[in-house]
Design a protein around this motif. Sequence first.
Motif, mmCIF file in Angstrom:
data_model
loop_
_atom_site.group_PDB
_atom_site.id
_atom_site.type_symbol
_atom_site.label_atom_id
_atom_site.label_comp_id
_atom_site.label_asym_id
_atom_site.label_seq_id
_atom_site.Cartn_x
_atom_site.Cartn_y
_atom_site.Cartn_z
ATOM 1 N N MET A 309 0.833 -1.211 0.000
ATOM 2 C CA MET A 309 0.000 0.000 0.000
ATOM 3 C C MET A 309 0.866 1.260 0.000
ATOM 4 S SD MET A 309 -3.038 -0.670 -0.510
ATOM 5 C CE MET A 309 -3.367 -2.344 -1.000
ATOM 6 N N THR A 310 2.056 1.176 0.569
ATOM 7 C CA THR A 310 2.983 2.318 0.493
ATOM 8 C C THR A 310 3.357 2.569 -0.961
ATOM 9 O OG1 THR A 310 3.911 1.736 2.652
ATOM 10 C CG2 THR A 310 5.207 3.221 1.274
ATOM 11 N N ALA A 311 3.681 1.486 -1.672
ATOM 12 C CA ALA A 311 4.068 1.640 -3.082
ATOM 13 C C ALA A 311 2.930 2.277 -3.876
ATOM 14 C CB ALA A 311 4.442 0.281 -3.663
ATOM 15 N N ARG A 312 1.725 1.791 -3.636
ATOM 16 C CA ARG A 312 0.590 2.369 -4.372
ATOM 17 C C ARG A 312 0.406 3.844 -4.038
ATOM 18 N NH1 ARG A 312 -4.440 -1.751 -4.947
ATOM 19 N NH2 ARG A 312 -3.355 -3.731 -4.923
ATOM 20 N N ALA A 313 0.570 4.170 -2.759
ATOM 21 C CA ALA A 313 0.385 5.585 -2.364
ATOM 22 C C ALA A 313 1.484 6.459 -2.960
ATOM 23 C CB ALA A 313 0.361 5.697 -0.842
ATOM 24 N N LEU A 314 2.697 5.891 -3.071
ATOM 25 C CA LEU A 314 3.788 6.668 -3.674
ATOM 26 C C LEU A 314 3.553 6.887 -5.166
ATOM 27 C CD1 LEU A 314 6.871 4.996 -1.918
ATOM 28 C CD2 LEU A 314 6.211 7.408 -1.718
ATOM 29 N N ALA A 340 -4.026 5.256 -8.652
ATOM 30 C CA ALA A 340 -2.868 4.751 -7.888
ATOM 31 C C ALA A 340 -3.298 3.564 -7.032
ATOM 32 C CB ALA A 340 -2.277 5.859 -7.027
ATOM 33 N N PHE A 341 -4.456 3.691 -6.403
ATOM 34 C CA PHE A 341 -4.907 2.599 -5.535
ATOM 35 C C PHE A 341 -5.100 1.302 -6.321
ATOM 36 C CE2 PHE A 341 -8.493 0.164 -3.646
ATOM 37 C CZ PHE A 341 -7.780 -0.352 -2.570
ATOM 38 N N TYR A 342 -5.602 1.430 -7.536
ATOM 39 C CA TYR A 342 -5.890 0.217 -8.320
ATOM 40 C C TYR A 342 -4.672 -0.313 -9.084
ATOM 41 C CZ TYR A 342 -10.891 0.453 -7.341
ATOM 42 O OH TYR A 342 -12.110 0.438 -6.725
ATOM 43 N N THR A 343 -3.512 0.326 -8.942
ATOM 44 C CA THR A 343 -2.323 -0.163 -9.648
ATOM 45 C C THR A 343 -1.783 -1.395 -8.930
ATOM 46 O OG1 THR A 343 -1.785 2.127 -10.229
ATOM 47 C CG2 THR A 343 -0.040 0.482 -10.515
ATOM 48 N N ASP A 344 -1.712 -2.487 -9.647
ATOM 49 C CA ASP A 344 -1.207 -3.720 -9.030
ATOM 50 C C ASP A 344 0.322 -3.683 -9.042
ATOM 51 O OD1 ASP A 344 -0.681 -6.178 -8.019
ATOM 52 O OD2 ASP A 344 -1.737 -7.316 -9.571
ATOM 53 N N VAL A 345 0.893 -3.471 -7.876
ATOM 54 C CA VAL A 345 2.354 -3.347 -7.788
ATOM 55 C C VAL A 345 3.008 -4.685 -7.435
ATOM 56 C CG1 VAL A 345 2.382 -0.898 -7.163
ATOM 57 C CG2 VAL A 345 2.125 -2.619 -5.363
ATOM 58 N N ARG A 346 2.227 -5.731 -7.295
ATOM 59 C CA ARG A 346 2.807 -6.985 -6.800
ATOM 60 C C ARG A 346 3.890 -7.562 -7.710
ATOM 61 N NH1 ARG A 346 -2.708 -9.916 -5.266
ATOM 62 N NH2 ARG A 346 -3.174 -8.960 -7.267
ATOM 63 N N PRO A 347 3.704 -7.574 -9.047
ATOM 64 C CA PRO A 347 4.798 -8.099 -9.891
ATOM 65 C C PRO A 347 6.069 -7.246 -9.782
ATOM 66 C CG PRO A 347 2.723 -7.961 -11.131
ATOM 67 C CD PRO A 347 2.489 -7.271 -9.824
ATOM 68 N N ASP A 348 5.909 -5.925 -9.745
ATOM 69 C CA ASP A 348 7.085 -5.047 -9.608
ATOM 70 C C ASP A 348 7.783 -5.282 -8.275
ATOM 71 O OD1 ASP A 348 7.086 -3.629 -12.025
ATOM 72 O OD2 ASP A 348 5.473 -2.319 -11.330
ATOM 73 N N LEU A 349 6.997 -5.445 -7.221
ATOM 74 C CA LEU A 349 7.611 -5.660 -5.901
ATOM 75 C C LEU A 349 8.356 -6.998 -5.857
ATOM 76 C CD1 LEU A 349 4.943 -4.283 -3.397
ATOM 77 C CD2 LEU A 349 7.293 -3.489 -3.670
ATOM 78 N N ALA A 350 7.796 -8.002 -6.521
ATOM 79 C CA ALA A 350 8.470 -9.313 -6.540
ATOM 80 C C ALA A 350 9.824 -9.180 -7.240
ATOM 81 C CB ALA A 350 7.588 -10.343 -7.234
ATOM 82 N N GLU A 351 9.838 -8.480 -8.354
ATOM 83 C CA GLU A 351 11.097 -8.272 -9.092
ATOM 84 C C GLU A 351 12.075 -7.458 -8.270
ATOM 85 O OE1 GLU A 351 11.275 -6.333 -13.011
ATOM 86 O OE2 GLU A 351 9.659 -7.715 -13.571
#
Length: 389
Positions: A309-314, A340-351
């Motif tokens: 959620m931090t990544a999405r807020a950023l 921003a809230f609906y951006t799925d950051v999970r693949p980026d965070l995994a990488e």
Amino acid sequence: MSTQPSFADISDQLAAQEIELPSWAFGNSGTRFKVFGTPGTPRDPFEKIADAAKVHELTGLAPQVALHIPWDLCDFDELAAHAADLGVRLGTVNSNTFQDDDYKFGALTHEDERIRNKAVDAHFQCIDVMDRTGSRDLKIWLAEGSNYPGQADMRGRQDRLHDSLTRIYDRLGEEQRMVLEYKFFEPSFYHTDVPDWGTSYAQVAALGDKAMVCLDTGHHAPGTNIEFIVMQLLRLGKLGSFDFNSRFYADDDLMVGAADPFQLFRILHEVIRGGGFNSPDIAFMLDQCHNVENKIEGQIRSVLNVQEMTARALLIDTGALTEAQRTGDVITANDIFMDAFYTDVRPDLAEWRVSRGLPADPIRAFRESGYQEQIAADRVGGTQAGWGA
Ligand code: PSV
Ligand code: MN
């Protein structure tokens, strides 16, 4: 064209993020109906630190562990060395003036001077621990209040609270702080002596710069706009720490971000907007209990939820948002926020994790590590740590 930042733009900020773990999350806990024991549960503070260190090893997010006194009383030089060996450090010291018969009618607010002195001494003991561990923050949560109208002199209790807190404050070292946590009810059901951020603020403001407010996300009535409180405390320079968790009903202490990810996103947006993100002045802690889920996995999931959620807020396009707010373009402002809230950051965070030598999927890595099987086999005998120990 969207000017939303890319993941690469925010990765340095994410790298600095730290979330403190509570030692008590690794012990057994439950409801007033049942505490379920689990194989491998720590039997002492050393084993709690080992489990916390595992969370940090797999996520890179949690290098500090909060202690609870007297639950975690031990040789603190040894505990600090053990923590350092495992790559973590000891953090916030939490006081406990809610489990002694003397405190039935209050501790720092009690009518009886003997009991008030005893409660103040319990906090002095915490400061002694902080001196040994090098911890900065003393966190005070008070289980004080009354159950029936007329039972207690609320005004007198507020005055006595000020006196007791002043004595504790005066004992703090130069680099030490006090954070005062509020909670709107429980265990008292009619009035609570520190029920809300306003009362905590009034009490700490009367003490001085080393006293701040602790905001526990589970300690508000349903429907409370918690991010407004975050904004206000940051604006006043009095937000000292967070206790993150989620709630559906009361003080449920469930995994942060599980009940309402959007609320966590909104809170983190205000943290960032108010200059609180990665600020050394704010401790970002979890305060949770894992009653039915695996405790270590519960902590891993929680720190990952905060990071996500931090990544999405950023990722909020703050320039465009400010412009939409300035021009009264309600729909665009809301769209930018929700994009921003609906951006799925999970693949980026995994990488991103892999690029930092961390597992792409920390929960899976934990399951494959054999750690749980190992502690279940090793930690036989003794008394499992739990609520109240
Ligand atoms: C009790 O509500 C509580 O969960 C408070 O939030 C404290 O932070 C915690 O216990 C540890 O004392
Ligand atoms: Mn708390």
